[in-house]
Motif scaffolding. Structure first.
Motif, mmCIF file in Angstrom:
data_model
loop_
_atom_site.group_PDB
_atom_site.id
_atom_site.type_symbol
_atom_site.label_atom_id
_atom_site.label_comp_id
_atom_site.label_asym_id
_atom_site.label_seq_id
_atom_site.Cartn_x
_atom_site.Cartn_y
_atom_site.Cartn_z
ATOM 1 N N ARG A 367 -5.181 -10.424 5.024
ATOM 2 C CA ARG A 367 -4.541 -11.466 4.223
ATOM 3 C C ARG A 367 -3.475 -10.883 3.308
ATOM 4 N N ARG A 368 -3.756 -9.734 2.715
ATOM 5 C CA ARG A 368 -2.802 -9.123 1.785
ATOM 6 C C ARG A 368 -1.502 -8.747 2.482
ATOM 7 N N TYR A 369 -1.604 -8.022 3.590
ATOM 8 C CA TYR A 369 -0.386 -7.468 4.180
ATOM 9 C C TYR A 369 0.297 -8.424 5.146
ATOM 10 N N SER A 370 -0.408 -9.405 5.638
ATOM 11 C CA SER A 370 0.262 -10.470 6.379
ATOM 12 C C SER A 370 1.186 -11.239 5.449
ATOM 13 N N ARG A 371 0.706 -11.466 4.235
ATOM 14 C CA ARG A 371 1.536 -12.190 3.273
ATOM 15 C C ARG A 371 2.738 -11.359 2.834
ATOM 16 N N LEU A 372 2.533 -10.053 2.592
ATOM 17 C CA LEU A 372 3.668 -9.208 2.206
ATOM 18 C C LEU A 372 4.746 -9.209 3.275
ATOM 19 N N LEU A 373 4.348 -9.118 4.538
ATOM 20 C CA LEU A 373 5.329 -9.140 5.628
ATOM 21 C C LEU A 373 6.023 -10.495 5.709
ATOM 22 N N ARG A 374 5.254 -11.563 5.494
ATOM 23 C CA ARG A 374 5.822 -12.903 5.538
ATOM 24 C C ARG A 374 6.878 -13.090 4.459
ATOM 25 N N GLU A 375 6.608 -12.544 3.276
ATOM 26 C CA GLU A 375 7.524 -12.705 2.137
ATOM 27 C C GLU A 375 8.590 -11.627 2.084
ATOM 28 N N GLY A 376 8.553 -10.678 3.033
ATOM 29 C CA GLY A 376 9.566 -9.627 3.073
ATOM 30 C C GLY A 376 9.475 -8.633 1.950
#
Length: 526
Positions: A367-376
């Motif tokens: 959840r943490r790093y999927s979101r970071l990638l999504r938000e660039g």
């Protein structure tokens, strides 16, 4: 009315000088403003200069530094004794009534004038009193005033003299550079520069010189007590100029905002502007040095783990639950070896069917790093997992599913502080005195503390909900009334319908419903 769309550095970080409103006032530094009638002077951006001013005041003017509750009653009863300060002439002994309240308050008045920079009037008054005492043959008291006068003159000589005709005014200069600005404030009293303060402002990228200066004036003078009759500013404020002058004229004294174009005032304002630009350059240099600085523990950790670059940003994960109930995960962040609490995150685990720590760690990391990638957003330099090989493999699987490759990640086991790295079958044992290991331990312990705290909060919230919540007609208010009256849910269950009905707000009908609900098969737990 001041606007606050530009963030001046929090003035709680700046100290003030407080003069209390007590019958025998005290003077001391403070960072907290209390609206109790006390007088405040500041803020002082240079703490050392403020402390030096207070030291000078205590040497020149004998006033008490204790916090004894002095009044006519305590002094008459002689409840307190003079201390060492009285014997070394740093206090004139109000605790034993050795100085009248009128004389003491006159000294406080001198101090207030001294802080404001009005030394000329103080010297004239002390000189007249000294000559009067000498004429009355009170030579010892006159000598003390003579020494006091000499100390004030020595202090005044250290202040830069502009011109005796220059009067009282403040000079404000502003320098801008990108998102930062610096405002410098010179206080001139009786033709002497008595103080110079500089204030850094941020979030000024889209603002011009006029807007920044106007908002600084509004924010600074909002709490200021000593406002001179004239303030030199580097620009005109357009349509707001007259309204700001009216707002600054808080007392009967009229305040004028002047933008000098030529002459001595213009030259002085230009000097202040250069001073502001110099301070801004220093700020930019410090920011550049801070970006390039790498803590020794970070360098040691890079060497110990053979990382491609220094792990300036470390994110640590931990799981907390009791047999799968109220499962949570924490993520803490350390930047350059220090905790960055504003970057902390916590997760409520959605997998609740099983107390599987590996699955919970997998969910939190994904959840943490999927979101970071999504938000660039950029990934950390190092991920630390609290656990052993199993937790590390779960985190690696989550990173692969999120689409993260070549991410430095390690796990730190609690038992022997063993470090597990991907691709290595055996754990690494870093030296016990290694700065890198100590940094990993701090990150691990902080993630554990943060997770346990969140878990306890959720568990407490869940435990506060009781069987009363499922009873029709019982809301939060009636539940609080029942618990306040009976002290616990056990006592409520043991109560009879008549005892329940005796509580305010509980009718006989509702009491029967409560009794039936708590003693049904569901309520008995059978």
């Amino acid at each position: 009315k001041p606007r606050y769309n530009i963030n001046l550095k929090d003035d709680k970080s700046f100290p003030y000088i407080r003069v209390t409103h007590e019958p025998y006032p005290r003077i001391f530094p403070t960072r907290k403003i209390v609206r109790d009638g006390s007088r405040y002077f500041g803020p002082y951006t240079n703490v050392m200069r403020m402390k030096a001013l207070l030291t000078t005041i205590k040497k020149i003017f004998p006033v008490r530094s204790c916090n004894l509750p002095l009044n006519d009653k305590t002094i008459a009863q002689k409840k307190f004794k003079v201390c060492l300060n009285y014997h070394i002439h740093r206090c004139n002994g109000p605790c034993e009534g050795l100085v009248s309240e009128e004389e003491y308050n006159k000294t406080i008045g001198y101090i207030v004038q001294f802080i404001k920079g009005y030394t000329r009037d103080i010297k004239q008054d002390i000189k007249q009193r000294m000559q009067k005492l000498a004429a009355e043959l009170k030579f010892e008291e006159a000598a003390r005033l003579r020494d006091q006068l000499h100390s004030i003159e020595m202090f005044a000589q250290r202040q830069k003299v502009l011109d005796n005709s220059f009067g009282d005014r403040d000079i404000i200069a502003t320098a801008l550079d990108g998102e930062d600005a610096c405002c410098v404030l010179f206080r001139v009293r009786q033709g002497k520069i008595i103080s110079k303060d500089h204030f850094f402002l941020d979030n000024v990228k889209d603002e011009d010189l006029t807007a920044v200066t106007r908002l600084f004036v509004q924010q600074f003078y909002l709490k200021a007590e000593d406002i001179p009759g004239e303030i030199l500013v580097p620009c005109q404020f357009g349509d707001d100029h007259a309204s700001i002058e009216e707002w600054l004229s808080k007392s009967e004294k009229r305040v004028k905002l002047v933008h000098p174009q030529r002459g001595e005032k213009a030259r002085l304002l230009a000097m202040c502007t250069r001073n502001a630009a110099h301070h801004l350059e220093e700020l930019k240099l410090k920011k550049m040095q801070a970006k390039e600085y790498i803590a020794g523990s970070v360098k040691a950790l890079q060497s110990a783990l053979q990382l491609p670059k220094p792990p300036r940003r470390i994110e640590g994960f931990d799981i907390s639950n009791i047999q799968g109930t109220d499962p949570v995960a924490s993520m803490v962040c350390f930047i350059n070896g220090r905790a960055a609490k504003g970057e902390y995150r916590r997760f409520k685990i959605r997998i609740k069917e099983t107390p599987d720590d590996f699955a919970m760690m997998h969910e939190a990391v994904k959840r943490r790093y999927s979101r970071l990638l999504r938000e660039g957003k950029p990934l950390p330099d190092l991920i630390l997992i609290d656990g052993g090989k199993g937790q590390l493999n779960a985190a690696l699987s989550a990173l692969q599913e999120a689409g993260v490759d070549d991410q430095p990640i390690v796990a730190l086991a609690k038992r022997l502080d063993e470090v597990f790295k991907p691709g290595l079958a055996e754990a690494q044992n870093l030296p016990r005195d290694s700065a890198g290991l100590k940094l990993l331990q701090r990150v691990r312990d902080e993630s554990h503390r943060f997770a346990v705290t969140f878990h306890r909060t959720l568990r407490k919230q869940r435990m506060l909900t009781s069987e009363l919540d499922d009873i029709p007609g019982i809301g939060e208010k009636r539940k609080r009334i029942l618990l306040r009256h009976f002290r616990s849910l056990t006592n409520i269950k043991a109560a009879t319908p008549e005892e329940l009905a005796s509580v305010d707000g509980i009718s006989e009908k509702l009491a029967a419903i409560i009794y039936e609900a708590l003693h049904s098969e569901k309520g008995d737990g059978h």
